[in-house]
Design an enzyme around this catalytic site. Sequence first.
Site, mmCIF file in Angstrom:
data_model
loop_
_atom_site.group_PDB
_atom_site.id
_atom_site.type_symbol
_atom_site.label_atom_id
_atom_site.label_comp_id
_atom_site.label_asym_id
_atom_site.label_seq_id
_atom_site.Cartn_x
_atom_site.Cartn_y
_atom_site.Cartn_z
ATOM 1 N N ASP A 116 -5.387 1.781 60.497
ATOM 2 C CA ASP A 116 -4.461 0.684 60.247
ATOM 3 C C ASP A 116 -3.422 1.201 59.239
ATOM 4 O OD1 ASP A 116 -3.120 -1.676 60.271
ATOM 5 O OD2 ASP A 116 -4.850 -2.941 59.860
HETATM 6 C C1 BGC Z 1 -2.067 -4.792 60.465
HETATM 7 C C2 BGC Z 1 -2.323 -4.370 61.893
HETATM 8 C C3 BGC Z 1 -1.044 -3.985 62.551
HETATM 9 C C4 BGC Z 1 -0.410 -2.873 61.750
HETATM 10 C C5 BGC Z 1 0.873 -2.326 62.347
HETATM 11 C C6 BGC Z 1 -1.222 -3.794 59.702
HETATM 12 O O1 BGC Z 1 -0.798 -4.288 58.493
HETATM 13 O O2 BGC Z 1 -3.295 -4.987 59.819
HETATM 14 O O3 BGC Z 1 -2.963 -5.406 62.588
HETATM 15 O O4 BGC Z 1 -1.255 -3.632 63.879
HETATM 16 O O5 BGC Z 1 -0.114 -3.366 60.454
HETATM 17 O O6 BGC Z 1 1.923 -3.179 62.229
#
Ligand code: BGC
Length: 734
Positions: free
Chosen positions: A262
Amino acid sequence: MTQKELSQLLKSMSIEEKINQLLQLSGSVYEETGVITGPVAQMGFDQNNMPAGSVLGIVGADKLKKIQKEYIEKHPHRIPLLFMADIINGYKTIFPIPLALGCTFEPELAEVSAAIAAKESAVSGLHVTFSPMVDLVRDARWGRVMESTGEDTYLNCCFAKAFVAGYQGNNVMDKDKIAACVKHFAAYGAPTAGRDYNNVELSERTLRDDYLPVYQAAIEAGCALVMTSFNTLNRVPSSGNKKIMREILRGEMAFEGVLISDWAAIEEMVCHGMAENRKEAALRALEAGVDIDMMTPCYTGNLKNLLEEGSITEKLLDESAMRILQLKNKLGLFENPYKDADSKEEKRWLLCQEHRESARKIASKSFVLLENENILPLKKEGEKLAFIGPYVENKWIYGAWSIFAEEKDCVSIKEGIIKKIGVTPATFALGCDVLDEGQKIADFASHVESKMTYKERESHLKDAVEAAKTADKVILALGEHAAQSGEAASRAEIRIADGQMKLLERVYEVNKNIVVILFSGRPLDLREVKKYAKAILVVWFPGTEGGNAIADVLFGDFNPSGRLAMSFPYSVGQIPVHYNEFSTGRPYKETEGTRFGSKYLDIPNEPLYPFGYGLSYTSFEYSRVIIDNTKLSFGGYIKASVQVKNTGEYEGEETIQLYIQDVSASVVRPVRELKGFQKVLLKPGESREIVFGIEEMMLKFYNIDMNYCCEPGLFKVFIGGDSRTQNSAQFYYE
Ligand code: BGC
């Protein structure tokens, strides 16, 4: 390319090139200005030195084609970039938030919405979406419950499969298909006290029985990527958790695709205190098998050193680089690096009529009618209606993740109503703002706050009360701000704003015929709202066609059929509250009247509205559960059935739910668990036999020895219209 060609390609790549494949950067670095800002600048990259193998968060056919062309031309092996983004509940045509989709109890609709989202994204140049989020959610304080399909493992499994099928079809290389990324592995949905990014403590049994099956369902459906989670699981951050990534995800769950961290989650191991610096974080993550480092220089800055000093092997690096090349190959990018990006197709498909019609139908199916004292449906003529509240004209009803949607494309309630009944029979008033004075919430890009002055507030309130006085019925459109749910939007008090409550109370003083339309990204504490409203219709964040769908339901052109995929707590004090809890040794019902039962002194044990609950404009009657055999033998199959009759005056859809209770086992089992559901459309007076098959695999769980099996003994079968049904029969498994 064949696997052999991919292996040759990998062999010919330098160490740096391989490491670069493992980096993902935000697409903002490629935006036309040429100026590098934000986190990417801090990472030390500039326009001539952008080593990423994939980018996230930029869209647009022409833009992405240009970036791809320039990138490939510069790349020594002409390896294309991967374009990824968060397409959560639609790209341009926005569907209801996932929690609302869960309430349809119709996974087919999730598949339709995902297929449309995939088509719109694909023509705009995307290859991968960071969806579905399948985290099981039982704590309404957590803002990200809106991204999940709710509190039940079985229901979520059905939806996980449907989302993946919708995005990927039979083959991600096909036209209009994109790769899906299931997230967030593992158990991100259980943060302590509902606070986002907080640690997660789960027993292995709970993890395996309740949380892992949903990721597994997505993986079995062929999901191409998995994303790690921000949280620690039993004290170990996911992105460095070798046991869950290597042993469970890759080993037991047989996941062969790309594992992406993530956002900055690898570097966050330093904050967690599981790595002293970026280098150690990189080591932990690669050892755990994380292939892509999203938005940190941990891998690019350290893997080479780690290799040279012998802390990691080139084999480990090759494994990850190969998985990324395989994904690019799976999408057909070596042959066609632009895939479906096409600006003409964008014009044709984005927000086209066909997509809007689906969004409208799906939205109306996701609404949940919680209360209705004979006030709905409204009449198109002969009733004086006042539509009041901050959501009457509000067009930001997409939910927190709709980052590519535009306000102008949305149908507001007012527009939907006028289209349905014309302007004359209704009045419209704002009443108040969504947020209270001084309330300021950081949003993805900036922040939201109420700009209304005290004087303006008083004047809007006055106008609203005037409008309510002369109306036969008042429809109050209230709720949370979209920025109050989603990532980093945990709330300790899950109620509507004070200003909205004041509006409701003041309207009630002059008119008791109140229908509340409730916008929300999570279950709210509705005790106060319930006191004043004759009807409550939860519309979540319904998306582009929200206003039309709401008009359809309010005026009875569509009979509401949504069922809660997550319980609405009586109060925050009960959380986590979910229907499939465990029996205690002192169940309250048996000890009622004595002090020593499992209960609260001040609130009931039950949620205000339970899982599976939802009203219709019609009513349904169930016969007793009939079971065709009271013994289920090893490898066998029995049938449980009911007759369901529409006893009301409207045609309507009923969601018939099958729950099973394992009455006694080697470990304590939930009081009941959803094991099946069917939806039927019945005309007034019509009845239908609904049959469920019950087989062994539905009875399996992790027993005292952590074996996944079913144990002989007594089971109860409940069939009814929500998770409280007492309509039951029983059988023995032997
Ligand atoms: C979130 C994810 C997301 C990623 C990319 C993160 O802050 O937890 O769910 O896919 O950002 O944008």
